[in-house]
Design a protein around this motif. Sequence first.
Motif, mmCIF file in Angstrom:
data_model
loop_
_atom_site.group_PDB
_atom_site.id
_atom_site.type_symbol
_atom_site.label_atom_id
_atom_site.label_comp_id
_atom_site.label_asym_id
_atom_site.label_seq_id
_atom_site.Cartn_x
_atom_site.Cartn_y
_atom_site.Cartn_z
ATOM 1 N N ALA A 158 25.702 -3.438 -3.219
ATOM 2 C CA ALA A 158 24.866 -3.713 -4.383
ATOM 3 C C ALA A 158 24.751 -2.505 -5.310
ATOM 4 N N LEU A 159 25.881 -1.820 -5.546
ATOM 5 C CA LEU A 159 25.865 -0.707 -6.511
ATOM 6 C C LEU A 159 25.801 -1.303 -7.915
ATOM 7 N N PHE A 160 24.984 -0.715 -8.764
ATOM 8 C CA PHE A 160 24.852 -1.238 -10.127
ATOM 9 C C PHE A 160 26.135 -0.954 -10.904
ATOM 10 N N PRO A 161 26.855 -2.006 -11.317
ATOM 11 C CA PRO A 161 28.177 -1.782 -11.900
ATOM 12 C C PRO A 161 28.141 -1.089 -13.258
ATOM 13 N N HIS A 162 26.988 -1.139 -13.928
ATOM 14 C CA HIS A 162 26.926 -0.542 -15.266
ATOM 15 C C HIS A 162 26.402 0.889 -15.230
ATOM 16 N N MET A 163 26.296 1.455 -14.028
ATOM 17 C CA MET A 163 25.795 2.829 -13.939
ATOM 18 C C MET A 163 26.800 3.674 -13.149
ATOM 19 N N ARG B 151 22.311 6.527 -2.286
ATOM 20 C CA ARG B 151 21.280 5.941 -3.120
ATOM 21 C C ARG B 151 20.063 5.546 -2.290
ATOM 22 N N SER B 152 20.318 4.990 -1.092
ATOM 23 C CA SER B 152 19.173 4.537 -0.308
ATOM 24 C C SER B 152 18.473 5.693 0.398
ATOM 25 N N SER C 195 26.743 -5.737 0.756
ATOM 26 C CA SER C 195 27.710 -5.678 -0.347
ATOM 27 C C SER C 195 27.596 -4.361 -1.095
ATOM 28 N N PHE D 244 22.576 -2.334 1.330
ATOM 29 C CA PHE D 244 22.984 -3.736 1.380
ATOM 30 C C PHE D 244 24.402 -3.874 1.906
ATOM 31 N N PHE E 101 18.468 6.057 -9.809
ATOM 32 C CA PHE E 101 17.646 4.886 -10.140
ATOM 33 C C PHE E 101 16.314 4.865 -9.392
#
Lengths: 300, 378, 263
Positions: free
Chosen positions: B103-108, B164-165, B101, B99, B116
């Motif tokens: 879109a990294l998960f901020p809580h991980m 991640r992708s 932005s 993405f 993930f």
Amino acid sequence: MSHRHSHRLSRLLNIGLPYFWLGLFFLLPFVMVLRISLAEPTLAQPPYTALWEWVEQGVLQIRLNLANFQLLREDDIYLAALLNSLWVALVGTVCCLLLGYPMAYAIATAPERRRILLLMLIILPFWTSFLIRVYAWIGLLNANGLLNTFLLWLGVIDEPLKILHTQMAVYIGVVYSYLPFMILPLYANLTRLDPTLLEAAADLGCRPFRAFLRVTLPLSMPGIVAGSMLVFIPVVGEFVIPDLLGSPGSLMIGKLMWTEFFANKDWPLASALAIVLLAVLVVPFVLMQRLQQDDEGTRT
Amino acid sequence: MSSLPDRRLLESWQDPKAAPYVRIERLTKKFGDVYAVDDVSLNIFQGEFFSLLGSSGCGKSTLLRLLAGLEYPTSGRIHIDGVDVTDVPPYSRPVNMMFQSYALFPHMTVEQNIDFGLRQDRLPRRERAERIGEMLDLLKITPLRKRRPDQLSGGQRQRVALARSLAKHPKLLLLDEPLGALDKRLRENTQFELVNLQERLGTTFVTVTHDQEEAMTMSSRIAIMEAGQIMQIDTPTAIYEFPNCRFVAEFIGSVNLFEGKIVERQGDQVLIEAQFGGLMRMRSFQPHAIGTPVMVAIRPEKMRLCETPGGDGVNRLQGIVEDIAYLGDVSIYRIRTGSGLLAEMTLTNIQPRTEQALTWEQEAVIEWSPTSGVVLTE
Amino acid sequence: MKRRSWPLLSILVFGYAFLYVPILLLILYSFNESRLVTVWSGFSLKWYGELLHNRQLLDAAWLSVRIAALNASVAVVLGTLAANALVRHGRFRGRTGLELLLTAPLVMPDVIIGLSLLLLFVTLQQTVGWPDGRGFSTITIAHITFSLAYVAVVVRSRLARMDVSLEEAAMDLGARPLTVYLRITLPLIAPALLSGWLLAFTLSLDDLVIASFVSGPGATTLPMVIYSSVRMGVSPQINALATLVVALVAVAVVIAGLSMRRR
């Protein structure tokens, strides 16, 4: 196409469930109020007559009783109470605005780190009991209360002022209880204001106070209206403050409803009062709702 | 579609027997009354680095989101690897997306972010750990694996998002402005890294970008988009040298456009009567009829100063130097002709600036060769 | 902007004093030996002792806490669903209606909510036989009805600020909608859920008027006990109770502040 399916399920859950709850426990009750306001009080349990009955086979008898509204119109006490409620709400709102605006402005322009603490201090009293906070003023405003003792000791007054159980005490109670509701939307609005606008105004030769009047104030209008409605609407129907702090003589409509309901057991009349109150509050409520939607429209 | 005639290798998109990996058929997406994607058909082949290039609002991001399954098309079909995926939800498509932005998960943590997607596939723990290790290595972010996104710099976040992708080994990776959030210097380095990575993994990349330089350096092919439609699909060189329409010619780089009318055909060349008053002779493989109004597009760097005035006067312009922009390596000269036309010429600064022959208000004659531009009909 | 103006600062100080002096005095006088506020006759904890032996008050407090906890839990679920609807489902039919239904309880005078709900409960009891008597369940339902609107406000603003591409990324990585909601959305809006829960809990614990209408014989909540004792005038036991409430809130705020700073 299971994702379509699960989407439909989530729609049903997210939209349907809150709708169902609020429809059943918020909207439907108003229909009940309207219905009972057209009934007659009786000495029964529950104390009102039925609106319709099956008198004989297939014949439905409907009795609408407008006497409750007639009574509200004829007895001056109700009109006086309504006008007094609106007046108290108006004065309370204006006082909240006069005190709340400078406070919100000062908090919004404070350094970032201090801002959170200052805001917390505004919200904090809200978390302690409303009832207890109103009660605190009884001890303060009493004839032999702290304020009078203090003023007598200072020599400002010779005999105790009668503040408790006057309109004055109601104003104080209203401002005290509803101030956070004024400050929070104002604060939210003022922090969204672009500070470069004021710099631009200054650059164009506008002095700070004029810049405030010409730039800040007009742009914070949505915050002012939102805060004012959040104070005005509930105060019109306020019960606890006039009951504990106000004079027994000057009535407010919320207190009157309480009395008709609990003391006089006249449910139909209390319902009729509720209908009148609702009708009065519809205008400011629609105004508030409209404004909120405009605000949302400009934000997205 | 024009393409370089002297290409030695037959690329997959030129091979009539190659099956496209992504096949987009007459795809349309409407938002209300607006066509974000308007009847687009497009083939993308295995191993390509394909770029969708256009200004903001041209529909390139919507096209990417349609490929990812995040939008549902109004009409048209999408096939990936021979399978019609139009109705397949995003979580079941063999596609991953990076993405804009990130879109990294901020809580991980970084590790958990990479994990993930693997978790969703229910891969065994051993394999997941291996994959994570591989990705951390590949993008050189192993030391960051316990950090959370808010403890990373912009460049590091970009790498994590990429890791991640890529972790699920997708056959097709979609990248939405992959370098958009990086500053200029970092962007240039990352461009080459991204291309190397793509070549190493053999993954098909589809990126969206508004930066033509980025698209030119990285892509195997570029699709130029405007108002929901694809204007031209070709290699970067072909797009630059042989634009097929005025829009593409003007969108990429700068260009001189001279209007005129075809008066004669001479073999693979045409003679054009220019509106500025002279004659132009250009190579053209298209069968233009005599009298067709055309436009000749010539890049400023293909212009040169005419040393020997005279001759037949074809492909020549005479005017006064009105403006000079000194850019260090090159200078741009703006020359105003008698008829009011403004022509642009770029010259490499072989001599130091002070010793250059051409200066302001000077009379100059510029010329170009028949093979240095294209003839456009619109 | 950097210079602080004196009039502004003094209004700020006056405002905070206005908000806090009454509460501070209440706390101070809860430790007063004497029943009279004007006389300080020495430090004493005797009102706290009396408070702890006030059976009626403790029963009411326990009832109120149970109602508040159940209310907050249900209101968080319903309020979050409503916030989801408004933030994630775009322009569905009846959206304006839902917005209206969620704003009205925020400003609707308590007397109206209380009376109207009571009439509903009475009618329902007559026609369908439910609720059978009024008390715990009717008060809880009434509280949920206005609490959920407050929760929706809090959760909605958090959801609206959340980057949608986080959810899209999760889906792109293979997570189904429910997994996305549980693993991505919920953890990210958890702080809003917590403050929504606490808000709903406090609102319920605080309500006198609505509970008075919809409660039945035998179900007396804490505010109802406080109200009947306050109507008689100043009561040192209530001062002590107020102090306990303030202390509890202060502790909760400090904990919340510390846990936020750690993040």
